[in-house]
Enzyme design. Structure first.
Site, PDB file in Angstrom:
ATOM      1  N   GLU A  40       0.826  -1.217   0.000  1.00 38.61           N
ATOM      2  CA  GLU A  40       0.000   0.000   0.000  1.00 38.61           C
ATOM      3  C   GLU A  40       0.856   1.261   0.000  1.00 38.61           C
ATOM      4  O   GLU A  40       0.556   2.217  -0.706  1.00 38.61           O
ATOM      5  CB  GLU A  40      -0.945   0.014   1.209  1.00 38.61           C
ATOM      6  CG  GLU A  40      -2.101  -0.971   1.106  1.00 38.61           C
ATOM      7  CD  GLU A  40      -3.012  -0.714  -0.093  1.00 38.61           C
ATOM      8  OE1 GLU A  40      -3.050   0.419  -0.603  1.00 38.61           O
ATOM      9  OE2 GLU A  40      -3.672  -1.668  -0.539  1.00 38.61           O
ATOM     10  N   TYR A 121      -6.937   5.910   4.609  1.00 39.59           N
ATOM     11  CA  TYR A 121      -6.953   4.998   3.469  1.00 39.59           C
ATOM     12  C   TYR A 121      -6.159   3.720   3.773  1.00 39.59           C
ATOM     13  O   TYR A 121      -6.658   2.600   3.613  1.00 39.59           O
ATOM     14  CB  TYR A 121      -6.373   5.707   2.228  1.00 39.59           C
ATOM     15  CG  TYR A 121      -6.125   4.753   1.100  1.00 39.59           C
ATOM     16  CD1 TYR A 121      -7.139   4.440   0.210  1.00 39.59           C
ATOM     17  CD2 TYR A 121      -4.889   4.122   0.951  1.00 39.59           C
ATOM     18  CE1 TYR A 121      -6.934   3.528  -0.804  1.00 39.59           C
ATOM     19  CE2 TYR A 121      -4.673   3.212  -0.059  1.00 39.59           C
ATOM     20  CZ  TYR A 121      -5.698   2.915  -0.927  1.00 39.59           C
ATOM     21  OH  TYR A 121      -5.498   2.006  -1.916  1.00 39.59           O
ATOM     22  N   ASP A 139      -9.874   6.510  -2.047  1.00 33.26           N
ATOM     23  CA  ASP A 139      -8.773   7.224  -2.704  1.00 33.26           C
ATOM     24  C   ASP A 139      -9.330   7.847  -3.981  1.00 33.26           C
ATOM     25  O   ASP A 139     -10.551   7.848  -4.184  1.00 33.26           O
ATOM     26  CB  ASP A 139      -7.600   6.268  -2.996  1.00 33.26           C
ATOM     27  CG  ASP A 139      -7.921   5.251  -4.082  1.00 33.26           C
ATOM     28  OD1 ASP A 139      -9.114   5.091  -4.428  1.00 33.26           O
ATOM     29  OD2 ASP A 139      -6.984   4.617  -4.602  1.00 33.26           O
TER      30      ASP A 139
END
Ligand code: SF4
Length: 362
Positions: A40, A121, A139
């Site tokens: 990520e 997020y 996002d």
């Protein structure tokens, strides 16, 4: 938030499309929160195909949070070198140190959110994929899908807009399968519902999409106008010392902020002396800064190829000037580094390119 919307039908259509069409990516084969966190952070502002080799290499070098926590900063930065946005590498190491202190990853959104570099997020992505927590990721991709799906003109960059899209995303989320649902939303935004030319004919939720019904897909999301680009010209000093044991070049690790707008992300990265071009005479300004480092020195500058480099909205035109200097010069904080060894230091892409020009004599 959207009472009349058929959420169950939406989840079913999206998830079956995802199962049939998802790209085979290495981080989709794991539920290890550390590996997911690595992917990520690497994927922030960076394309999948760029991340793939870095992800494999990074996990080979640092397979667990415990191992990354104990690595030296220089090792971590060298493994990240070329991927850009280096603050992410530091955050990843700090997060791993906190996870080691805690004896493992927190298993709730609040706990994940408290790790360095982990925002809403990333906490939702790691939490939903690794632990099945029912929290939606939001996002740019997800906002694009949602704003089109509901023909919503709320500006997503405002705090009201951010809250609204998080609430809508949470309502759409399939609580039984949050990890796959989140990945499916991101996948739809990345591969089908693209910014300028969405592939609506192959979209699984076309029948539920308000923007498609209105045939006004690209009107959403309603983003504010972009900041204009700023052009900067710079001269870079490549100060070379030729010796019997090889060529040396003058470099130093960054101690304060690096290039424009990077807000300290390049700390510890090695760079050449550089000077912003103000007079239009790059050679003269390069010579002046050579004297500012060493005092009186006689050397003729040779121009290497100019190239452009972009950092955020700064478009920087860099012209390296090469100076051959005699032995015995010193000027803090600069060090003469053996050219062959310089490639192994933590370097940003512009410095790598300059070293390539020096080696090729161009
Ligand atoms: Fe995006 Fe088109 Fe699908 Fe609507 S129908 S979600 S605009 S790809």
């Amino acid at each position: 938030v959207k009472a009349s919307f058929p959420f169950k039908d939406f989840q079913k259509k999206l998830l079956s499309w995802y199962q049939a069409n998802k790209r085979d990516l290495p981080w989709r084969h794991t539920k290890d929160p550390y590996a997911i966190l690595v992917s990520e952070l690497m994927l922030q502002q960076t394309q999948v195909k760029t991340v793939l080799p870095y992800y494999a290499k990074f996990l080979k070098l640092f397979p667990t949070a415990k191992i990354l926590a104990k690595a030296s900063e220089q090792e971590v930065l060298a493994a990240w070198a070329g991927l850009g946005y280096y603050r992410r590498a530091r955050f990843l190491q700090q997060a791993s140190q906190k996870v080691s202190e805690l004896g493992g990853f927190p298993k709730d959104i609040e706990g994940l959110r408290s790790l360095p570099g982990v925002g809403d997020y990333t906490a939702a992505a790691v939490g939903s994929i690794a632990f099945g927590l029912p929290k939606a990721v939001v996002d740019g991709n997800v906002i694009r899908v949602l704003s089109r799906l509901f023909a919503d003109l709320t500006d997503p960059t405002t705090s009201v807009g951010k809250k609204k899209f998080q609430a809508v995303a949470d309502e759409c989320l399939d609580p039984k399968n949050p990890g796959d649902f989140n990945q499916a939303m991101m996948e739809l935004g990345a591969t089908v519902c693209s910014p300028a030319t969405p592939s609506c004919p192959s979209c699984p939720v076309r029948g539920l999409c308000a923007a498609f019904k209105l045939q006004r897909m690209v009107a959403y999301p309603n983003l504010p106008a972009r900041k204009g680009q700023v052009n900067i010209e710079k001269s870079v000093l490549v100060v070379r010392r030729k010796t019997k044991s090889g060529d040396f070049v003058l470099m130093a690790p960054r101690t304060a902020s690096g290039r424009e707008g990077d807000r300290g992300r390049m700390l510890g990265f090695w760079h050449f002396p550089e000077v912003e071009l103000k007079s239009g005479n790059g050679e003269k300004e390069a010579k002046d800064s050579l004297r500012a480092i060493f005092g009186k020195v006689e050397a003729t500058g040779k121009p290497l190829s100019r190239f452009k480099h972009t950092v955020l909205h700064f478009q920087i035109s860099l012209r390296p000037w090469m100076f051959d200097v005699p032995d015995g010069l010193a000027g803090k904080p600069w060090k003469f580094v053996l050219l062959k060894k310089a490639q192994g230091l933590p370097l940003a892409s512009a410095e790598k390119r300059i070293l390539g020009l020096v080696a090729a004599g161009k």
